[in-house]
Design an enzyme around this catalytic site. Structure first.
Site, PDB file in Angstrom:
ATOM      1  CE  LYS A 180     -16.279 -23.504   6.422  1.00 47.85           C
ATOM      2  NZ  LYS A 180     -17.248 -22.572   5.810  1.00 47.85           N
ATOM      3  CD  GLU A 253     -12.407 -36.368  -2.108  1.00 46.18           C
ATOM      4  OE1 GLU A 253     -12.248 -36.247  -3.337  1.00 46.18           O
ATOM      5  OE2 GLU A 253     -12.287 -37.445  -1.512  1.00 46.18           O
ATOM      6  CB  CYS A 287     -15.522 -31.648  -8.422  1.00 49.94           C
ATOM      7  SG  CYS A 287     -16.400 -33.056  -7.758  1.00 49.94           S
TER       8      CYS A 287
END
Ligand code: NAD
Length: 485
Positions: A180, A253, A287
């Protein structure tokens, strides 16, 4: 199933459809994402609803028994052919990635190369049973069994790497996988699904695009065994809550606010060249970009001046600009969030070392912001406490080891952290005190398909990649055999 050499070329400029049961699948309604470099609407993509999710999950469930019955080597063979087929289509994928994610050429090419290598290398991983006890009376073994239908929920910043980085371990371990993508960057995922449909048996790899209502349909679905989610900590908490109702397995995550600590014994000229890209790559939208830079007070002024020069040399530009190093912020929502942080500069009287004014690149359209360094703001300021996820960061002064460790750890985030020094032993000693899923000495965000990656505290639950990540796609089974009655 063809080999990569005779693999049919994909059309990367039209016909973006879901991939369900190895067939293109349309939806009555469609939506479009935006090119962040131009703010123009991109191609139409499916707007999947419950019926599409139900169909994909039931197909994935049906495909699971045969897929898990294959050997690791057989499944690895499929992954190898998939990597070859992706490589055969790399230029089309790169163009698309530049458009959907606002990536300059170098960043888009780098992501694709790393992602292809990741699939190939992941295919070499193997999980062996652990023989714990083997006596005349009994044998105790620990086994690792695939879970069933896995779903990867992916953010917009690294749509290819983060998607393939879940797909590879999921299917290698024997699960079937539904991808997705983020509504902000669905294009490469759908085409990678089209490529997968030429390689894998039906139902093993599927891709569904939709809006923000699609993720919750998967986290609620009773026949999904595992969710592997990458995204913000706020959404991660919602995912965990939703998975509780069906006790799904999950890996999260999440966000980061990585600290980097610089000792006074470093070669400043060398280190700023390395730190610059590690702090500003993809305009701060990674990130584990360095997000808080702690520099020893003895070299602070020299370091800041040299760092500013490096950052000033980064060209800002859209996907079409081959010299650009920094692209736009990926979407309007994020753009407005980051601009709000820039607006604090005047209000909080932060000292700006470079950048500052949130003006558009050359007055053109696109979500561009100037790379900005804030000079030694207070520890409790938003620019230190929050994950900006944009091209703005603080540089902070430190003098005492205990104090800098406390400040670096004083956050709910715990993704990565680094220490820079010529004294490796000293740096390692300090790095061991940092609360983060990855620590580095004289580097930051080094990654490998063989090394697990994940976060502590609010930066994540569980880890992706390496044997640890592969086991994350398995249920552990204790297997006892009594040899004598
Ligand atoms: P996001 O949390 O807004 O969205 C991530 C994905 O979750 C998207 O596909 C979105 O459609 C989906 N989603 C949204 N609401 C959902 C719900 N209620 N249930 C299920 N799915 C839902 O994150 P983003 O803005 O796309 O990405 C930026 C964030 O991701 C940053 O915080 C960044 O640090 C983090 N990130 C973390 C890593 C890592 O490996 N730790 C890597 C990349 C990005």
């Amino acid at each position: 199933m063809g080999s990569a050499a005779d693999f049919p070329k994909i059309d990367f400029t039209s016909n973006f459809q879901n991939i369900i049961n190895n067939a293109l699948s349309s939806t009555p309604e469609t939506r479009q994402a935006v090119d962040p470099s131009t703010e123009e609407l991109l191609y139409h993509v499916p707007l999947s609803k419950q019926a599409d999710v139900d169909k994909a999950v039931s197909v994935a469930k049906a495909a699971f028994p045969a897929w898990k019955a294959l050997s690791y080597d057989d499944r690895a063979g499929y992954l190898g052919r998939y990597a070859d087929a992706i490589e055969a289509n790399v230029s089309g994928l790169q163009e698309l990635l530049m458009k959907e994610a606002g990536k300059p050429v170098s960043n888009a090419a780098g992501e694709l190369q790393f992602a292809i290598a990741h699939v190939r290398e992941t295919a070499k991983l193997r999980i062996e049973d652990d023989l714990i006890e083997d006596t005349e009376e009994r044998r105790a073994t620990v086994r690792y069994l695939p879970m069933g239908v896995g779903v990867g929920i992916i953010p917009w910043n690294y749509p290819v790497l983060l998607g393939l980085g879940k797909l590879g371990p999921a299917v290698l371990a024997g699960n079937t996988f539904i991808w997705k993508p983020s509504p902000f960057s669905p294009y490469t995922a759908l085409k990678l699904g089209e490529i997968a449909a030429q390689i894998f048996p039906p139902g093993v790899v599927q891709v569904l695009s939709g809006d923000e209502s699609l993720g919750p349909l998967f986290t609620a679905h009773p026949d999904v065994a595992k969710i592997s989610f990458t995204g913000s900590s706020a959404t991660g908490k919602k995912v965990m809550q939703a998975c509780a109702s069906t006790l799904k397995r999950l890996t999260l995550e999440l966000g980061g606010n990585d600290a980097s600590i610089i000792y006074d014994d470093v070669d400043v000229a060398q280190v700023v060249q390395k730190i610059g890209p590690m702090a500003f790559m993809h305009s701060g939208q990674i990130c584990m970009d360095i997000k808080r830079l702690y520099v020893h007070e003895k070299i602070y002024d020299e370091f800041l001046a040299a760092f500013v020069q490096v950052v000033k040399s980064f060209k800002v530009g859209g996907g079409g600009d081959p010299e650009a190093f920094l692209g736009p912020v990926q979407n309007r929502m994020q753009f407005e969030k980051v601009k709000d942080l820039y607006s604090e500069i005047g209000k909080q009287k932060w000292q700006v070392a470079t950048g500052g004014e949130p003006v558009a690149c050359d007055g053109k359209k696109g979500f561009f912001l100037p790379p900005t360094i804030i000079d030694n703001p207070p520890d409790d300021s938003r620019i230190v406490v929050e994950e900006p996820f944009g091209p703005i960061m603080p540089v902070l002064k430190w003098s005492d080891e205990d104090e800098v460790v406390r400040r670096a750890n004083n956050t709910n985030m715990g993704l990565g952290a680094s220490v820079w020094s010529n004294d490796i032993e000293k740096a390692e000693r300090l790095a061991r005190r940092l609360e983060a899923g990855s620590t580095w000495v004289n580097s930051h965000f080094e990654l490998s398909p063989y090394v697990p990656f994940g976060g502590h505290k609010w930066s994540g639950v569980g880890m992706d990649w390496g044997i640890v990540g592969l086991k994350g796609w398995c249920n552990t089974q204790a297997s006892w055999v009594r040899k004598k009655f």
